[in-house]
Motif scaffolding. Structure first.
Motif, PDB file in Angstrom:
ATOM      1  N   ARG A  16       0.849  -1.187   0.000  1.00  0.00           N
ATOM      2  CA  ARG A  16       0.000   0.000   0.000  1.00  0.00           C
ATOM      3  C   ARG A  16       0.888   1.241   0.000  1.00  0.00           C
ATOM      4  N   SER A  17       0.659   2.119  -0.967  1.00  0.00           N
ATOM      5  CA  SER A  17       1.410   3.358  -1.082  1.00  0.00           C
ATOM      6  C   SER A  17       0.725   4.445  -0.253  1.00  0.00           C
ATOM      7  N   THR A  18       1.508   5.159   0.559  1.00  0.00           N
ATOM      8  CA  THR A  18       0.931   6.198   1.417  1.00  0.00           C
ATOM      9  C   THR A  18       1.295   7.614   0.973  1.00  0.00           C
ATOM     10  N   ASP A  19       2.320   7.739   0.132  1.00  0.00           N
ATOM     11  CA  ASP A  19       2.675   9.055  -0.396  1.00  0.00           C
ATOM     12  C   ASP A  19       3.478   8.883  -1.680  1.00  0.00           C
ATOM     13  N   LEU A  20       3.793   9.962  -2.330  1.00  0.00           N
ATOM     14  CA  LEU A  20       4.413   9.926  -3.652  1.00  0.00           C
ATOM     15  C   LEU A  20       5.769   9.221  -3.652  1.00  0.00           C
ATOM     16  N   ARG A  21       6.680   9.664  -2.830  1.00  0.00           N
ATOM     17  CA  ARG A  21       8.035   9.094  -2.850  1.00  0.00           C
ATOM     18  C   ARG A  21       8.065   7.662  -2.355  1.00  0.00           C
ATOM     19  N   ALA A  22       7.313   7.374  -1.314  1.00  0.00           N
ATOM     20  CA  ALA A  22       7.248   5.990  -0.823  1.00  0.00           C
ATOM     21  C   ALA A  22       6.644   5.085  -1.889  1.00  0.00           C
ATOM     22  N   GLY A  23       5.606   5.566  -2.567  1.00  0.00           N
ATOM     23  CA  GLY A  23       4.984   4.787  -3.630  1.00  0.00           C
ATOM     24  C   GLY A  23       5.951   4.498  -4.762  1.00  0.00           C
ATOM     25  N   ALA A  24       6.745   5.488  -5.137  1.00  0.00           N
ATOM     26  CA  ALA A  24       7.734   5.298  -6.203  1.00  0.00           C
ATOM     27  C   ALA A  24       8.785   4.268  -5.781  1.00  0.00           C
ATOM     28  N   ALA A  25       9.236   4.338  -4.537  1.00  0.00           N
ATOM     29  CA  ALA A  25      10.225   3.375  -4.048  1.00  0.00           C
ATOM     30  C   ALA A  25       9.641   1.967  -4.016  1.00  0.00           C
ATOM     31  N   LEU A  26       8.399   1.836  -3.548  1.00  0.00           N
ATOM     32  CA  LEU A  26       7.756   0.525  -3.513  1.00  0.00           C
ATOM     33  C   LEU A  26       7.554  -0.027  -4.920  1.00  0.00           C
ATOM     34  N   MET A  27       7.196   0.846  -5.853  1.00  0.00           N
ATOM     35  CA  MET A  27       6.980   0.417  -7.224  1.00  0.00           C
ATOM     36  C   MET A  27       8.285  -0.097  -7.832  1.00  0.00           C
ATOM     37  N   LEU A  28       9.382   0.620  -7.631  1.00  0.00           N
ATOM     38  CA  LEU A  28      10.668   0.179  -8.166  1.00  0.00           C
ATOM     39  C   LEU A  28      11.120  -1.134  -7.524  1.00  0.00           C
ATOM     40  N   ALA A  29      10.902  -1.275  -6.231  1.00  0.00           N
ATOM     41  CA  ALA A  29      11.239  -2.535  -5.562  1.00  0.00           C
ATOM     42  C   ALA A  29      10.389  -3.671  -6.133  1.00  0.00           C
ATOM     43  N   GLY A  30       9.103  -3.397  -6.381  1.00  0.00           N
ATOM     44  CA  GLY A  30       8.224  -4.407  -6.961  1.00  0.00           C
ATOM     45  C   GLY A  30       8.658  -4.821  -8.354  1.00  0.00           C
ATOM     46  N   LEU A  31       9.162  -3.873  -9.135  1.00  0.00           N
ATOM     47  CA  LEU A  31       9.654  -4.199 -10.473  1.00  0.00           C
ATOM     48  C   LEU A  31      10.906  -5.071 -10.418  1.00  0.00           C
ATOM     49  N   CYS A  32      11.690  -4.932  -9.350  1.00  0.00           N
ATOM     50  CA  CYS A  32      12.905  -5.736  -9.184  1.00  0.00           C
ATOM     51  C   CYS A  32      12.625  -7.097  -8.554  1.00  0.00           C
ATOM     52  N   ALA A  33      11.469  -7.239  -7.937  1.00  0.00           N
ATOM     53  CA  ALA A  33      11.132  -8.457  -7.200  1.00  0.00           C
ATOM     54  C   ALA A  33      10.787  -9.611  -8.131  1.00  0.00           C
ATOM     55  N   GLN A  34      10.959 -10.809  -7.614  1.00  0.00           N
ATOM     56  CA  GLN A  34      10.541 -12.008  -8.331  1.00  0.00           C
ATOM     57  C   GLN A  34       9.051 -12.195  -8.097  1.00  0.00           C
ATOM     58  N   GLY A  35       8.314 -12.509  -9.133  1.00  0.00           N
ATOM     59  CA  GLY A  35       6.876 -12.716  -8.984  1.00  0.00           C
ATOM     60  C   GLY A  35       6.107 -11.422  -9.183  1.00  0.00           C
ATOM     61  N   GLN A  36       4.860 -11.453  -8.778  1.00  0.00           N
ATOM     62  CA  GLN A  36       3.941 -10.334  -8.998  1.00  0.00           C
ATOM     63  C   GLN A  36       3.828  -9.453  -7.763  1.00  0.00           C
ATOM     64  N   THR A  37       3.816  -8.140  -7.981  1.00  0.00           N
ATOM     65  CA  THR A  37       3.618  -7.174  -6.907  1.00  0.00           C
ATOM     66  C   THR A  37       2.373  -6.359  -7.221  1.00  0.00           C
ATOM     67  N   LEU A  38       1.496  -6.224  -6.242  1.00  0.00           N
ATOM     68  CA  LEU A  38       0.294  -5.405  -6.379  1.00  0.00           C
ATOM     69  C   LEU A  38       0.467  -4.189  -5.491  1.00  0.00           C
ATOM     70  N   LEU A  39       0.531  -3.010  -6.109  1.00  0.00           N
ATOM     71  CA  LEU A  39       0.726  -1.763  -5.368  1.00  0.00           C
ATOM     72  C   LEU A  39      -0.596  -1.011  -5.311  1.00  0.00           C
ATOM     73  N   ASN A  40      -1.160  -0.921  -4.133  1.00  0.00           N
ATOM     74  CA  ASN A  40      -2.420  -0.208  -3.915  1.00  0.00           C
ATOM     75  C   ASN A  40      -2.086   1.252  -3.619  1.00  0.00           C
ATOM     76  N   ASP A  41      -2.567   2.134  -4.478  1.00  0.00           N
ATOM     77  CA  ASP A  41      -2.322   3.576  -4.350  1.00  0.00           C
ATOM     78  C   ASP A  41      -3.680   4.268  -4.227  1.00  0.00           C
ATOM     79  N   PRO A  42      -4.308   4.194  -3.038  1.00  0.00           N
ATOM     80  CA  PRO A  42      -5.692   4.645  -2.888  1.00  0.00           C
ATOM     81  C   PRO A  42      -5.927   6.119  -3.208  1.00  0.00           C
ATOM     82  N   CYS A  43      -4.939   6.951  -3.021  1.00  0.00           N
ATOM     83  CA  CYS A  43      -5.117   8.380  -3.284  1.00  0.00           C
ATOM     84  C   CYS A  43      -4.604   8.775  -4.667  1.00  0.00           C
TER      85      CYS A  43
END
Length: 71
Positions: A16-43
Motif C-alpha cells: 500500500r502506497s501512502t505518499d508519492l516518494r514511498a509509492g515510487a520506491a515501492l513500485m521500483l522494488a516491486g519491479l525488481c522483485a521475483q513474482g507479482q507485486t500489487l501496489l495499492n495507491d488509494p489516493c
C-alpha cells in the motif's frame, strides 16, 4: 554509492502506497522483485505525481497493468 551484497531476493507481494516518494520506491522494488507485486495507491499519488508513468515504464521493458479501483 551503496553496494549491497548477499541477502535474500525480493519477492512480490501486496503493498500500500501512502505518499508519492514511498509509492515510487515501492513500485521500483516491486519491479525488481521475483513474482507479482500489487501496489495499492488509494489516493492516486503515483499517477498524479509522475505524468505518463505507466507508458514510460513500459518503454523501459516493465510489465505493468493499471487496475481501476471500484466506486
Amino acid at each position: 554509492v551503496a553496494l549491497v551484497e548477499g541477502g535474500y531476493p525480493l519477492r512480490g507481494t501486496s503493498l500500500r502506497s501512502t505518499d508519492l516518494r514511498a509509492g515510487a520506491a515501492l513500485m521500483l522494488a516491486g519491479l525488481c522483485a521475483q513474482g507479482q507485486t500489487l501496489l495499492n495507491d488509494p489516493c492516486g499519488h503515483l499517477m498524479r505525481g509522475y505524468e505518463g508513468l505507466e507508458e514510460k515504464l513500459r518503454l523501459l521493458g516493465a510489465d505493468t497493468v493499471k487496475i481501476a479501483a471500484g466506486p
